[in-house]
Structure formats: C-alpha cells, structure tokens
Design a protein around this motif. Structure first.
Motif, PDB file in Angstrom:
ATOM      1  N   THR A  29      60.297  40.531  35.229  1.00 19.20           N
ATOM      2  CA  THR A  29      59.361  39.497  34.779  1.00 19.20           C
ATOM      3  C   THR A  29      57.904  39.944  34.768  1.00 19.20           C
ATOM      4  O   THR A  29      57.205  39.752  33.764  1.00 19.20           O
ATOM      5  CB  THR A  29      59.524  38.231  35.642  1.00 19.20           C
ATOM      6  N   PRO A  30      57.365  40.572  35.840  1.00 15.58           N
ATOM      7  CA  PRO A  30      55.943  40.927  35.829  1.00 15.58           C
ATOM      8  C   PRO A  30      55.606  42.180  35.018  1.00 15.58           C
ATOM      9  O   PRO A  30      54.424  42.521  34.888  1.00 15.58           O
ATOM     10  CB  PRO A  30      55.608  41.170  37.314  1.00 15.58           C
ATOM     11  N   ALA A  31      56.619  42.868  34.487  1.00 12.66           N
ATOM     12  CA  ALA A  31      56.368  44.167  33.860  1.00 12.66           C
ATOM     13  C   ALA A  31      55.470  44.067  32.639  1.00 12.66           C
ATOM     14  O   ALA A  31      54.781  45.034  32.294  1.00 12.66           O
ATOM     15  CB  ALA A  31      57.693  44.840  33.483  1.00 12.66           C
ATOM     16  N   LEU A  32      55.451  42.906  31.963  1.00 16.38           N
ATOM     17  CA  LEU A  32      54.633  42.756  30.768  1.00 16.38           C
ATOM     18  C   LEU A  32      53.152  42.601  31.093  1.00 16.38           C
ATOM     19  O   LEU A  32      52.299  42.887  30.252  1.00 16.38           O
ATOM     20  CB  LEU A  32      55.095  41.538  29.958  1.00 16.38           C
ATOM     21  N   THR A  33      52.847  42.140  32.304  1.00 16.83           N
ATOM     22  CA  THR A  33      51.458  41.786  32.610  1.00 16.83           C
ATOM     23  C   THR A  33      50.859  42.551  33.787  1.00 16.83           C
ATOM     24  O   THR A  33      49.646  42.535  33.962  1.00 16.83           O
ATOM     25  CB  THR A  33      51.351  40.282  32.909  1.00 16.83           C
ATOM     26  N   GLN A  34      51.676  43.215  34.602  1.00 17.37           N
ATOM     27  CA  GLN A  34      51.166  43.850  35.817  1.00 17.37           C
ATOM     28  C   GLN A  34      51.550  45.326  35.880  1.00 17.37           C
ATOM     29  O   GLN A  34      52.649  45.713  35.475  1.00 17.37           O
ATOM     30  CB  GLN A  34      51.703  43.137  37.066  1.00 17.37           C
ATOM     31  N   ASN A  35      50.644  46.122  36.402  1.00 15.97           N
ATOM     32  CA  ASN A  35      50.894  47.537  36.655  1.00 15.97           C
ATOM     33  C   ASN A  35      51.617  47.657  37.998  1.00 15.97           C
ATOM     34  O   ASN A  35      51.073  47.238  39.025  1.00 15.97           O
ATOM     35  CB  ASN A  35      49.569  48.295  36.685  1.00 15.97           C
ATOM     36  N   LEU A  39      47.683  48.596  43.480  1.00 17.79           N
ATOM     37  CA  LEU A  39      47.833  48.130  44.855  1.00 17.79           C
ATOM     38  C   LEU A  39      47.219  46.759  45.084  1.00 17.79           C
ATOM     39  O   LEU A  39      47.497  46.118  46.110  1.00 17.79           O
ATOM     40  CB  LEU A  39      47.222  49.148  45.822  1.00 17.79           C
ATOM     41  N   ALA A  40      46.406  46.282  44.167  1.00 17.93           N
ATOM     42  CA  ALA A  40      45.808  44.953  44.306  1.00 17.93           C
ATOM     43  C   ALA A  40      46.789  43.846  43.942  1.00 17.93           C
ATOM     44  O   ALA A  40      46.616  42.693  44.367  1.00 17.93           O
ATOM     45  CB  ALA A  40      44.562  44.843  43.429  1.00 17.93           C
ATOM     46  N   THR A  41      47.828  44.179  43.166  1.00 14.85           N
ATOM     47  CA  THR A  41      48.751  43.137  42.686  1.00 14.85           C
ATOM     48  C   THR A  41      50.213  43.416  42.986  1.00 14.85           C
ATOM     49  O   THR A  41      51.036  42.502  42.926  1.00 14.85           O
ATOM     50  CB  THR A  41      48.598  42.955  41.158  1.00 14.85           C
ATOM     51  N   THR A  42      50.562  44.640  43.321  1.00 15.49           N
ATOM     52  CA  THR A  42      51.968  44.993  43.480  1.00 15.49           C
ATOM     53  C   THR A  42      52.489  44.649  44.868  1.00 15.49           C
ATOM     54  O   THR A  42      51.736  44.224  45.759  1.00 15.49           O
ATOM     55  CB  THR A  42      52.172  46.496  43.195  1.00 15.49           C
ATOM     56  N   THR A  43      53.778  44.845  45.050  1.00 13.38           N
ATOM     57  CA  THR A  43      54.411  44.761  46.369  1.00 13.38           C
ATOM     58  C   THR A  43      55.001  46.133  46.680  1.00 13.38           C
ATOM     59  O   THR A  43      55.228  46.939  45.770  1.00 13.38           O
ATOM     60  CB  THR A  43      55.537  43.713  46.378  1.00 13.38           C
ATOM     61  N   PRO A  44      55.272  46.427  47.962  1.00 14.36           N
ATOM     62  CA  PRO A  44      55.879  47.729  48.274  1.00 14.36           C
ATOM     63  C   PRO A  44      57.184  47.975  47.523  1.00 14.36           C
ATOM     64  O   PRO A  44      57.445  49.102  47.088  1.00 14.36           O
ATOM     65  CB  PRO A  44      56.101  47.648  49.790  1.00 14.36           C
TER      66      PRO A  44
END
Length: 390
Positions: A29-35, A39-44
């Motif tokens: 789901t987040p692949a279209l909008t998030q890198n 490190l500011a938006t991802t999870t481990p």
C-alpha cells in the motif's frame, strides 16, 4: 571446466530475494507514496524488506563477470574458441539490451504504446558484456584493476555539475548518473542503472573468476577473507563519513534507526560503500555454501541455472498479481491508470506487508516447477542456439 554450483546457488538466492522487492513495489500500500528507506517515514520491517534486496543487482552483475571469465577459460580453450566466446559475450550483451527495451519494459508497464522506458539491471549487464567482450583480451588482473578503479573512484563524479544540454545530459545519464527524462507528455525515460558504475562491479567479478578456478578447498578461505576484509573496509569508511557515499549516516531517534542510517547506502548509482557492503555479504555467503549439497541448495540451484527465464517470467507474474489484487479490491480494468512510468495500480489499492510476503512466497513456489522444466529442456536441447540467451 566443471560448473561451479556455488555460483548457481548464490544467484538463485538473490533471484528469490529480488522477487520480494518487486512484489512490494507493485502491491504494498505505501509503495506508491513513500520511500521504504526514508528513515523519517519508514518502519524497520519495511526498511529491511527493501534493504535486503540491495544484494540482488550487484550479485547479478558481479557473477555475470565471473561467469564470463569461466566461459572464456574453459579447459583446452584455444585462441579461436576464445574469440568465439568473446563474440558470444558481445551478442549476448546486445540481446540483453534488446530484451530490456522490449519484453522486459512491457512487463514493467503493460503498455502497448511504450510510453515509458526504464533502463535497469539488464541494460547494465548487457552493456557491460558488450564492453567486456573487448576488454577481456587483457589479462584478468588488469581487467580487475580497471574495475576497482571504477568502483573506488566513480563517486568523485558526483562533483561534476549537472549538464543543461539535453544530449550531454542523456549521455551522462546512460554512462554515469541516474536521471529522469520527461521527453514529452506521453513518453518518459528513466535511466536507473548507468553503465559505468555497474561495469566496475562486473570487471571485478570477471577478475574473481581466477579465484573460482581453484579447488574448493583453496577458494573457500580466500572468498571468506576477501568478504570479511571488504566488510571491515566498509565499516571504517562509513564510520569516517568522508568519502564513498553521497548520503552520510547520522544519529537517529534510537540506536536501531542509527544502525539503519549506517547501512542505508546509495544504490542509484551504486556508491563505493554500497558495493563494499553488498559484495562483502555476497562473498561471505558464497564461501559458506561452496561445496554444500542439500535440499535447500538444490532448490536454489534450480532458479540460479535459468536466471533470465526467471527474471522475465517473474515480472509478468508480479504485474498480473497487481492487476488481480486491484480487481479483487473492487476496481475495474478501466480504473487502472496509464501514462509514463505508471505501473497501473489504482490509488488506494494495495495490501499489507504481511500479504506482500505471502504473495512473494506463492510466486516463488509457482516459478519452481517452471524453472526446473526449462532448465532440463535447455540442457537437453543444446542444439537450439537461442536458448543460450534466455
């Protein structure tokens, strides 16, 4: 010369891992909008799902060089057979580039109008083989030295300012720097894998072919030492934060995220630290499984013996899975967007990371009997020339 099964096993492993990244790209789901490595938006979990697949491209490229060396140094090889082998490298390289521009790019976009063109790892391998067909006339040590000079030195080219002339900018991208070109409202070009940085890795892999000619007892400790040494050099250079990657590591909100920052190296184009880290892990694995013969290594070998067949087929299956997911979630074929560099996933469509792993494992299992059949068919029909290219 006896086939080095450790190469097939290692290649098989990264091919299995590679499919995970492409399933994540098209279904998560987040692949279209998030890198996934921001490190500011991802999870481990998302970060590591993406990071582990960094192993794939440098392993493919490195082992393509190693395999090229071994094919040129077959037992009882003569000047004429070496000339024939170099000619094959040239033709194979050109075929790979052609496949990248046609069959593979269609698998990316499912767009009969070809509004998008993305030059990825197959372009880099194909172009590298074309160049290798010429430089392989040099002694392997000289080829390896050229490769090391590229791997260690190409980050200096970051200092070259961006070109404003469109032709110069395109040529620079094809050979040195990842870049995007919006050619027209209906056509876009993404040069994701510039040739020269990846060529350096291939040339080092070619020189490593000398090591793979040795007996297993001799090469295992050497592979391990080189791998551990490269990993130690990575740690030192990364800690100093002075050279080798355009994105320095920085302290983060926790020790775990600081570690993620430390290993968050640059792939586009492959930095020195990216190459050191990924190739060191590859070499350690290569040493660990050299000589292993069990169900797991046999399973991986099935994929590793038919890399191009697997690569092309898996992209079509991943893309069809994305379309199937969208339809199951209530979208129609008319809802699938089109246009330059658009995979065709409707906004809002997608699945969780857990389901990404389920789909990935299902696709890998589905590909196993197909790869096993094709491997046997290819081995039994050596008279069919085009099978050597797929």
């Amino acid at each position: 010369m006896k086939r080095v099964t450790a190469i097939d096993i290692t290649r098989g492993l990264v091919m299995v891992i590679m499919a995970l990244d492409h399933v994540r790209d098209l279904l998560h789901t987040p692949a279209l909008t998030q890198n996934p490595t921001d490190l500011a938006t991802t999870t481990p979990a998302i970060f590591m799902t993406r990071w582990i697949t960094h192993l794939c491209a440098p392993t493919f490229v490195f082992l393509s060089g190693t395999s090229a060396y071994l094919s040129l140094r077959k037992q009882n090889a003569t000047a004429e057979t070496n000339k024939t082998a170099r000619r094959f490298l040239l033709k194979r390289g050109l075929v790979l580039i052609l496949l990248e521009l046609t069959v593979i790019n269609f698998a990316f976009w499912f767009d009969i109008r070809f509004q998008s063109l993305m030059l990825q790892v197959i372009y880099a391998i194909g172009g590298g083989l074309v160049i290798l067909s010429v430089v392989s006339k040099l002694p392997a040590k000289q080829v390896g030295l050229i490769g090391l000079m590229i791997v260690f030195g190409h980050n200096i080219l970051q200092l070259v300012p961006a070109f404003t002339n469109p032709t110069a900018k395109l040529l620079w991208a094809l050979f040195f720097r990842t870049d995007f070109f919006s050619v027209s409202p209906t056509f876009a070009l993404l040069v994701a894998y510039p040739l020269i940085p990846w060529l350096g890795i291939m040339l080092v892999g070619y020189a490593c072919g000398q090591l793979m000619e040795r007996s297993m007892e001799q090469r295992k400790p050497l592979l391990l030492r080189i791998g551990v040494g490269a990993l130690a050099l990575f740690v030192l250079l990364r800690f100093l934060n002075l050279y080798g990657d355009p994105a320095p590591w920085t302290p983060q909100k926790s020790g775990l995220f600081t570690f993620l920052s430390f290993i968050n190296v640059t792939k586009y184009p492959p930095s020195l630290l990216y190459a050191l880290l990924m190739l060191s892990l590859m070499l350690v694995f290569l040493a660990a499984i050299d000589g292993a013969n069990n169900r797991f290594t046999g399973w991986l070998t099935v994929y590793g013996k038919v890399p191009m067949f697997y690569y092309i087929l898996h992209w079509y299956l991943v893309h069809l899975s994305m379309i199937g997911m969208s339809l199951l979630q209530g979208y129609s074929l008319a809802d699938l967007p089109s246009g330059p560099l658009n995979f065709g996933r409707p906004p809002g469509a997608g699945v969780s990371l857990e389901l990404v792993y389920v789909v990935w494992l299902g696709l890998v299992v589905l590909l196993y009997p197909l790869c096993k059949w094709y491997g046997k068919y290819k081995a039994a029909h050596t008279e069919i020339g085009w099978l050597r290219y797929v």
